[in-house]
Design a protein around this motif. Structure first.
Motif, mmCIF file in Angstrom:
data_model
loop_
_atom_site.group_PDB
_atom_site.id
_atom_site.type_symbol
_atom_site.label_atom_id
_atom_site.label_comp_id
_atom_site.label_asym_id
_atom_site.label_seq_id
_atom_site.Cartn_x
_atom_site.Cartn_y
_atom_site.Cartn_z
ATOM 1 N N ALA A 104 0.830 -1.199 0.000
ATOM 2 C CA ALA A 104 0.000 0.000 0.000
ATOM 3 C C ALA A 104 0.866 1.251 0.000
ATOM 4 C CB ALA A 104 -0.915 0.008 1.221
ATOM 5 N N TRP A 105 0.300 2.343 -0.531
ATOM 6 C CA TRP A 105 0.938 3.648 -0.437
ATOM 7 C C TRP A 105 0.481 4.291 0.866
ATOM 8 C CZ3 TRP A 105 4.845 4.525 -3.418
ATOM 9 C CH2 TRP A 105 4.896 3.990 -4.716
ATOM 10 N N VAL A 106 1.442 4.644 1.719
ATOM 11 C CA VAL A 106 1.153 5.222 3.027
ATOM 12 C C VAL A 106 2.012 6.464 3.216
ATOM 13 C CG1 VAL A 106 1.203 4.829 5.524
ATOM 14 C CG2 VAL A 106 0.593 2.954 3.987
ATOM 15 N N ASP A 107 1.400 7.523 3.725
ATOM 16 C CA ASP A 107 2.137 8.756 3.978
ATOM 17 C C ASP A 107 3.241 8.495 4.997
ATOM 18 O OD1 ASP A 107 2.736 11.367 5.449
ATOM 19 O OD2 ASP A 107 1.484 12.080 3.786
ATOM 20 N N VAL A 108 4.475 8.844 4.642
ATOM 21 C CA VAL A 108 5.629 8.568 5.496
ATOM 22 C C VAL A 108 5.519 9.284 6.838
ATOM 23 C CG1 VAL A 108 8.120 8.877 5.737
ATOM 24 C CG2 VAL A 108 7.164 8.142 3.544
ATOM 25 N N ASN A 109 4.963 10.483 6.851
ATOM 26 C CA ASN A 109 4.938 11.290 8.061
ATOM 27 C C ASN A 109 3.732 11.031 8.951
ATOM 28 O OD1 ASN A 109 7.369 12.931 7.539
ATOM 29 N ND2 ASN A 109 6.189 13.654 5.781
ATOM 30 N N THR A 110 2.580 10.750 8.338
ATOM 31 C CA THR A 110 1.359 10.588 9.128
ATOM 32 C C THR A 110 0.886 9.146 9.224
ATOM 33 O OG1 THR A 110 -0.112 10.873 7.215
ATOM 34 C CG2 THR A 110 0.626 12.870 8.366
ATOM 35 N N ASN A 111 1.504 8.256 8.415
ATOM 36 C CA ASN A 111 1.066 6.854 8.335
ATOM 37 C C ASN A 111 -0.357 6.726 7.795
ATOM 38 O OD1 ASN A 111 3.454 5.662 9.277
ATOM 39 N ND2 ASN A 111 2.854 6.003 11.417
ATOM 40 N N GLU A 112 -0.839 7.775 7.137
ATOM 41 C CA GLU A 112 -2.182 7.736 6.564
ATOM 42 C C GLU A 112 -2.189 6.864 5.297
ATOM 43 O OE1 GLU A 112 -5.582 10.735 4.664
ATOM 44 O OE2 GLU A 112 -3.666 11.532 5.393
ATOM 45 N N TYR A 113 -3.125 5.942 5.262
ATOM 46 C CA TYR A 113 -3.255 5.053 4.101
ATOM 47 C C TYR A 113 -3.848 5.818 2.922
ATOM 48 C CZ TYR A 113 -5.638 1.649 1.086
ATOM 49 O OH TYR A 113 -6.117 0.938 0.013
#
Length: 208
Positions: A104-113
């Protein structure tokens, strides 16, 4: 300490106190569970008090994360989480394991999927890309297999003997005892029995 961190700490300790077992160790660590269960046993040899802390301290960050993720998935602080219905849990369609992953693509800073990378599902037990089905459907498939086993196979699986039951309606009482044995098993126990014996049957059929 913020509420999220405090909740995770509480979840970890309630998980260890109430749920941690050799079977749980298998769920968390898969094929490596014997190593980690041995490590846990060493920690408890020194006394139950403080064993959770000693065990956690022995783990690397990667394996700590696995343990804490499992704890948080089962506990919300001090409360046991309500597990999703089996019809909403996806498992590997080949082996029935819940240990399946997707990139999955996940935001590196927020861990938001954001989104899945692909539709390929990887099963950690099969070590291959697999299809999925619901846990409910896989359970029904195992139940169907169980219903079609004959007396000889049920004796082999359960260790019971039809001849040990009363001659009056012995077939029915043996069948009821066999079903009671099967129904007492957990999903993972049924899955292991099904895979061990269903794979053997397929192998024998292929070489018939």
């Amino acid at each position: 300490m913020n509420n999220q961190m405090e909740n995770a700490v509480s979840s970890f300790f309630y998980y260890i106190w109430n749920t941690w077992s050799e079977d749980e160790c298998k769920v968390v660590y898969g094929e490596m569970y014997r190593h980690f269960w041995g490590k846990w046993s060493q920690m408890t040899d020194k006394g139950i008090f403080g064993a959770a802390e000693r065990f956690y301290a022995e783990l690397t960050d990667h394996y700590r994360e696995k343990l804490v993720e499992r704890a948080v998935s089962l506990y919300d602080g001090k409360a046991r989480r309500k597990l999703p219905d089996d019809s909403k849990i996806l498992v590997c369609s080949e082996c029935g394991s819940t240990q399946i992953e997707i990139q999955a693509w996940v935001d590196v800073n927020t861990n938001e999927y954001h989104s899945d990378v692909a539709d390929d599902i990887w099963c950690l037990l099969c070590k291959d890309n697999v299809g999925t089905c619901t846990k409910y459907d896989y359970t029904e498939m195992m139940q169907e297999w169980w219903r079609f086993n004959n007396t000889d196979k049920l004796e082999y699986l359960t260790g019971l003997k039809a001849s040990d039951f009363s001659s009056d309606n012995s077939g029915q009482t043996f069948a009821e005892a066999s079903n009671e044995w099967w129904n007492s098993k957990s999903y993972e126990e049924k899955r292991n029995i099904y895979l061990a014996n269903n794979q053997r049957q397929r192998h024998e059929t292929e070489h018939y």
